[in-house]
Design an enzyme around this catalytic site. Structure first.
Site, short mmCIF file in Angstrom:
data_model
loop_
_atom_site.label_atom_id
_atom_site.label_comp_id
_atom_site.label_asym_id
_atom_site.label_seq_id
_atom_site.Cartn_x
_atom_site.Cartn_y
_atom_site.Cartn_z
N GLU B 152 20.81 35.45 32.51
CA GLU B 152 21.16 36.86 32.32
C GLU B 152 22.58 37.02 31.78
O GLU B 152 23.52 36.43 32.29
CB GLU B 152 21.06 37.64 33.63
CG GLU B 152 21.53 39.08 33.45
CD GLU B 152 21.54 39.92 34.72
OE1 GLU B 152 21.20 39.38 35.79
OE2 GLU B 152 21.90 41.10 34.62
N ASP B 217 36.67 33.62 42.85
CA ASP B 217 37.54 34.62 42.26
C ASP B 217 38.78 34.75 43.14
O ASP B 217 38.68 35.05 44.33
CB ASP B 217 36.79 35.97 42.19
CG ASP B 217 37.65 37.07 41.57
OD1 ASP B 217 38.66 36.74 40.93
OD2 ASP B 217 37.30 38.25 41.73
N ASP B 219 42.31 36.84 43.22
CA ASP B 219 42.90 37.97 42.54
C ASP B 219 44.20 38.34 43.24
O ASP B 219 44.24 38.46 44.46
CB ASP B 219 41.92 39.14 42.57
CG ASP B 219 42.35 40.25 41.62
OD1 ASP B 219 41.53 40.63 40.76
OD2 ASP B 219 43.49 40.73 41.74
N CYS B 229 57.25 40.86 44.73
CA CYS B 229 57.72 41.02 43.36
C CYS B 229 56.96 42.11 42.62
O CYS B 229 57.52 42.83 41.81
CB CYS B 229 57.61 39.69 42.63
SG CYS B 229 55.98 38.94 42.76
N SER B 268 41.33 34.87 34.77
CA SER B 268 40.29 35.89 34.92
C SER B 268 40.63 37.20 34.23
O SER B 268 39.87 38.13 34.25
CB SER B 268 40.08 36.18 36.40
OG SER B 268 41.20 36.85 36.92
N ARG B 270 44.02 39.80 33.88
CA ARG B 270 45.42 40.01 34.12
C ARG B 270 45.91 39.46 35.46
O ARG B 270 47.09 39.27 35.66
CB ARG B 270 45.74 41.51 34.08
CG ARG B 270 45.29 42.19 32.85
CD ARG B 270 46.46 42.83 32.12
NE ARG B 270 47.10 41.91 31.22
CZ ARG B 270 48.35 42.05 30.81
NH1 ARG B 270 49.09 43.03 31.26
NH2 ARG B 270 48.86 41.19 29.96
N ARG B 271 45.03 39.28 36.44
CA ARG B 271 45.56 39.18 37.79
C ARG B 271 45.14 37.95 38.56
O ARG B 271 45.34 37.88 39.75
CB ARG B 271 45.13 40.40 38.60
CG ARG B 271 45.52 41.70 37.98
CD ARG B 271 44.82 42.83 38.67
NE ARG B 271 43.40 42.55 38.83
CZ ARG B 271 42.48 43.47 38.94
NH1 ARG B 271 42.81 44.73 38.96
NH2 ARG B 271 41.22 43.14 39.07
N HIS B 274 39.39 32.55 37.86
CA HIS B 274 38.01 32.28 38.25
C HIS B 274 37.77 30.78 38.20
O HIS B 274 38.32 30.10 37.33
CB HIS B 274 37.02 32.94 37.28
CG HIS B 274 36.96 34.42 37.38
ND1 HIS B 274 36.37 35.19 36.41
CD2 HIS B 274 37.40 35.27 38.33
CE1 HIS B 274 36.45 36.47 36.76
NE2 HIS B 274 37.07 36.55 37.91
N ASP B 417 37.95 36.19 47.20
CA ASP B 417 36.98 37.26 47.31
C ASP B 417 35.63 36.59 47.56
O ASP B 417 34.91 36.25 46.64
CB ASP B 417 36.96 38.08 46.02
CG ASP B 417 36.00 39.25 46.11
OD1 ASP B 417 35.22 39.29 47.09
OD2 ASP B 417 36.02 40.10 45.23
N LYS B 429 32.48 37.76 34.94
CA LYS B 429 32.92 37.91 33.56
C LYS B 429 32.98 36.55 32.87
O LYS B 429 33.46 35.57 33.41
CB LYS B 429 34.30 38.56 33.56
CG LYS B 429 34.73 39.00 32.18
CD LYS B 429 35.83 40.04 32.27
CE LYS B 429 36.81 39.70 33.37
NZ LYS B 429 37.97 40.55 33.40
ZN LIG Z 1 55.10 39.29 40.64
#
Ligand SMILES: [Zn+2]
Lengths: 494, 513
Positions: B152, B217, B219, B229, B268, B270-271, B274, B417, B429
């Site tokens: 899929e 994952d 994140d 930060c 994965s 921006r953050r 994976h 996660d 993704k």
């Molecule tokens: Zn930072």
């Protein structure tokens, strides 16, 4: 597949075959991995009855799973049903029924396998329920007999050599939490086979292998049980369309597959009248002597406090409904019992609930009296609540004291009750008290009926306790039931 | 094994840098028109409660699209839903095998300018996306199999419409549809027992998920309570260190403990990162085994009200002993110095709640109150200093040591996660641009797709457009695609070996077309 092809083409005297094939009569172990299908024919009646009995167990297990019960709660719920429908005695029990019980267990498993192999969903559910049943029995098995059973299975587990074990000593004891590994041996298996132990971080993992101490072998055995069962179910499923089944079996099998739902205690046998006389609110006090401890306690609390909290009312109201009190009489009973409140308060706060339990309000569901399993496992009572099961929810000392007030003071019986309760066998304790209180009547019944099967049955429902008790003390008094033979010398009701 | 028209993997492995002329990367496509999908010049933010997604069922041929509400499975996409909200991490993906690869700079293929997005995305798919390797990665063989055909794909279109249960017999058909629909992103789901496009005609039993990579994952938004930060969708090189160490710990456990070999780490978006564990053994795991792995690896648990989030039994399991060894190296530079989480006295109270001894805590508090903004590294050292100076009479030193271990775990152990990992049918993704770096990877320094396209132009100005070199090779994407290719080749080689062995057993099993 042998059993399936040879399934009863005609009703055959099971005993004759039983005797003619001694290999099939020999079940050396209480536990069974169900590797070989049975080959001896059974009667159509046995075929169906045995399957239905096992189905009750599996259905109840599934229902426990739906309600997210913990393993001890499942054990508490299933225990009485197993004793009743599918007992399996240990070799050490010296029971004369060992072979018969094991045969029924063996056959019923395979019959249901046939019934449930037909769809993916049924296979999955069957495998899940069977594996829980197996685990329940495995953990409850006599240690020595369990070991013998294990040895008979010949698993291909790779033993960890002593020098490897020594080299990994620190990691092994950190992973298992064992202080000393002396005398503990380990198996090395693909971790997937013991994923439950991996999940809890209870075994050492190295390069895809899990190092499992013998003391945690239940996981291994269970994984093995499930793997083999799933594989066999697949094979059965593929073979199904080709099976040369007796066409009388197909409707039975189909019906069994449909019936894989949690059974409820069938309270329809409960009489609505006793001795032909309708029950009234005033009759209840006189019947309390036939109540199991849970209902006695509710009744005594009600009389003492002139009140019961919500779940107590629920449990007791459904019980007296079950023994045959009409809704009108129930309203009278509750109104007079709650003697400290005004009519208005009663109408406002309680009338609806009483009628609701009779299916006359709200969803109009005809609620069934709570079973021992429900009372044992749902809604533990908080302080100042009187519902629940005294055998489970009382401290042992309070329980013994309460039994004393009902006249049970026999030292051996009380000792047995203590042991039962400590072993979490609450229904056994209750049945022990029942047998003690009705010892004379049971003996007489046994003499009259020359040991009918029902004497062996364990009571698993408060209303069953009541009707058994009432029936024993008043033979012939219950309508709609054939309790005991006609006994002209029976005591009149109450 | 006979070669198919698709082209064979052997060629790739023998001549690693040989120019290839696979159709999806042909420069002659460069001038193709943009897809029909209208670019939204000013995209509207979807509502934050995007729990109900739209599924677009495309009838091939007549172009008729039928919309129907689709309730997201509760085990799907919890994190992905957030992605619908405001965050614009479009296509991206950097991959590497952690241990093998040195670390060139990473790539972010997210377009820099929103207005240009659909066009840039289209050009990216058309010229740079490594469809062929993606196909080989999921197919485990040079010749199309059900591993690919029954897999899929789910597309999120520029309009945010969501199309599930897409499937493709070959990478050409996948590429064609992606160019036609120009999705802002797409996800990869499981291989099913049958073609996902046929699911409506099939019973539940006949259509069910069969296999999928084991995925993880990590994140940075899950680190908000321990990072100082940045917060939310922002990240910097300091907090990226959480991801770096998380990858080290997980990768080690997946290899050394669970025995997996083919692990693809992917940026994965921006953050975070994976992981795709691609070993056959991992792909065939059912949910109970996935859950077991997730629980084995999960240490930090509980929401904001959970209090102490690390509750591990002693003695520590060897996996945790090893993880602590890894974390200890990085705890001072990454946490105590870079994050400095307990600088002000209020924040330091949080540390005190994790320590076991009241008298010691009182002594620490007193010391810290008299020294405003005392650095975390000093505060951490104060614990042992005051403990050994007898600040508490009845100090249980073993317990104190355990609590300090728990602090290290709570602040640095990978936060997973786990729902993503537990379910065979979870969609994730797709990777698509490949990055190696974990150690020195700086996600802020990534070039954009626009920059990549500029690199092509520059290369062609200098070298001419011979048509013999893949577009990606003209850009800084090259090392990542090469990495991905190496990874895929390793996986396909092993699968081919397994298949050969198996075919040796049962002759006549057709892998052939
Ligand atoms: Zn930072």
């Amino acid at each position: 597949m042998a059993m399936y092809q040879q399934q009863p083409r005609r009703a055959i005297d099971a005993k004759r075959h039983y005797a003619s094939d001694p290999s099939q009569s020999n079940y050396p172990h209480r536990l069974n991995f169900y590797i070989n299908p049975p080959t001896v024919e059974v009667t159509l009646d046995q075929f169906e009855q045995w399957a239905i009995d096992r189905l009750r167990i599996l259905g109840e297990i599934e229902s426990c799973l739906h309600r997210n019960k913990s393993p001890p709660e499942v054990a508490a719920a299933i225990g009485p049903l197993l004793d009743k429908f599918l007992p399996l005695s240990a070799n050490s029990s010296k029971s004369t029924k060992i072979q018969e019980e094991r045969r029924k267990d063996h056959y019923s498993h395979f019959i249901l396998r046939l019934a449930f192999a037909r769809s993916e969903d049924l296979r999955r559910r069957f495998s899940r329920a069977e594996s829980i049943l197996f685990k329940l029995r495995f953990t409850g098995d006599d240690t020595r007999e369990r070991q013998m059973f294990m040895e008979s299975l010949d698993f291909d587990w790779e033993a960890v050599p002593e020098d490897e074990k020594r080299a990994m000593k620190d990691s092994l004891s950190a992973a298992t939490g064992m202080k000393s590994l002396d005398g503990e041996s380990f198996f090395k298996v693909d971790w997937e086979r013991v994923h439950d132990l991996v999940e809890q971080r209870r075994v050492l993992l190295r390069a895809g292998k899990a190092y499992v101490p013998v003391s945690l072998q239940v996981s291994l055995v269970l994984a093995e049980f499930i793997a083999r069962l799933d594989k066999s179910l697949e094979l059965t499923a593929r073979a199904l369309p080709r099976l040369d089944e007796d066409d009388r079996l197909i409707p039975i099998l189909n019906h069994l597959a449909l019936g894989f739902t949690a059974p409820e205690y069938n309270s329809s046998t409960t009489p609505t009248t006793l001795n032909g006389t309708s029950l009234t609110a005033a009759s209840i006090d006189g019947l309390v002597q036939h109540f199991p401890m849970c209902m006695r306690h509710l009744h005594t609390s009600l009389r003492r406090d002139k009140h019961l909290k919500h779940f107590g009312r629920l449990q007791y109201n459904l019980f007296i409904k079950g023994i045959g009190l009409s809704v009108e009489e129930a309203l009278v009973f509750w109104r007079t019992s709650f003697s400290l409140i005004t009519d208005e308060t009663f109408q406002k706060q309680y009338r609806y609930n009483v009628r609701h339990a009779y299916g006359l309000e709200g969803t109009r569901r005809n609620y069934k009296p709570l079973s021992c399993q429900q009372i044992l496992t749902e809604r533990s009572p908080h302080s100042s609540e009187a519902h629940g099961c005294p055998y489970r929810h009382f401290s042992v000392d309070n329980l013994i004291a309460s039994l004393g007030t009902t006249g049970v003071s026999d030292r051996d019986v009380l000792k047995g009750v203590r042991a039962d309760v400590e072993g979490q066998k609450f229904h056994i304790a209750c049945n022990r008290v029942f047998e003690h209180v009705h010892a004379r009547e049971l003996k007489r019944e046994k003499e009259n009926e020359s040991g009918s099967a029902r004497l062996q049955e364990t009571i698993i429902h408060p209303n069953e306790y009541f009707s058994r008790s009432f029936g024993l003390k008043n033979p012939g008094a219950l309508e709609g039931q054939s309790v005991g033979g006609a006994d002209p010398g029976a005591d009149p009701m109450m | 094994m006979p070669h198919s028209s698709v082209g064979s993997l052997e060629e790739d492995t023998e001549i690693p840098d040989a120019p290839q002329s696979s159709p999806e990367e042909s420069p002659s496509d460069a001038g193709s028109p943009l897809p029909k999908t209208e670019p939204q010049s000013d995209p509207i933010e979807p509502p934050p409660t995007a729990r109900v997604k739209k599924e677009v069922k495309e009838e091939r041929g007549n172009g008729k699209a039928e919309l129907e509400a689709l309730f997201a499975d509760d085990d799907e996409d919890d994190d992905e839903d957030e992605d619908f909200i405001g965050d614009d991490d479009g296509a991206d993906l950097l991959a590497s095998e952690v241990k093998v690869v040195p670390s060139p700079g990473p790539i972010d293929v997210k377009p820099s300018s929103r207005a240009a997005e659909p066009e840039v995305m289209f050009t990216f798919y058309q010229r740079l996306f490594p469809f062929r390797y993606l196909f080989q990665w999921l197919n485990h063989s040079p010749i199309p199999t059900n591993d690919f055909g029954h897999r899929e794909f789910a597309f999120t279109l520029q309009s945010e419409a969501y199309m599930r249960y897409q499937s493709f017999p070959t990478f050409e058909t996948l590429r064609k549809d992606i160019l036609r629909l120009n999705p802002s992103r797409f996800e990869i789901g499981p291989v099913y027992t049958a073609n996902p496009r046929d699911r409506k005609m099939l019973s539940k039993a006949a259509f069910r998920p069969l296999a999928k990579e084991l995925v993880f994952d990590i994140d940075l938004t899950d680190y908000d309570e321990v990072r100082t930060c940045c917060d939310k969708a922002n990240i910097c090189i300091k907090c990226w260190q959480f991801i770096t160490v998380a990858i080290r710990i997980l990768d080690t456990a997946l290899r050394d403990d669970l025995g997996f070999k083919h692990i693809l780490w992917v940026y994965s978006g921006r953050r975070g990162a994976h992981a795709w564990v691609c070993d056959k053994r991992a792909r065939v795991m059912d949910d109970s085994k996935r859950r077991a792995v997730a629980s084995y690896l999960e240490v930090v648990k509980g929401g904001s009200q959970a209090g102490k989030k690390v509750n591990v039994k002693r003695p520590l399991h060897p996996h945790l002993v090893r993880s602590l060894d890894i974390l200890r190296e990085r705890f001072e530079p990454d946490i105590l110095r870079d994050q400095n989480p307990w600088r002000d006295i209020k924040a330091a109270e949080r540390l005190l709640t994790l320590l076991p001894d009241r008298a010691l805590n009182d002594a620490l508090r007193k010391k810290w109150e008299s020294d405003d903004n005392r650095a975390s590294v000093s505060k951490w050292a104060d614990i042992d200093r005051l403990a050994s100076s007898g600040a508490s009479e009845n100090l249980n030193t073993a317990l104190l040591r355990e609590c300090k271990q728990d602090v290290v775990l709570e602040y640095m152990y990978p936060r997973l996660d786990v729902e993503v990992s537990k379910h065979l049918n979870h969609l994730l993704k797709s990777p698509f641009c490949v990055h190696p770096g974990t150690e020195d990877f700086d996600p802020m320094a990534v070039p954009t797709v626009t920059e990549l396209l500029t690199e092509i132009d520059v290369w062609e100005k200098e070298n001419g457009n011979s048509g013999r070199v893949h577009d990606y090779e003209k850009t800084s994407l090259k090392p990542y695609v090469d990495l991905f290719r190496t990874f895929v080749n390793g996986l396909v080689d092993e699968e081919t070996k397994i298949k050969r062995e198996r075919d040796g057993d049962e002759k006549g099993n057709s892998m052939e077309l």
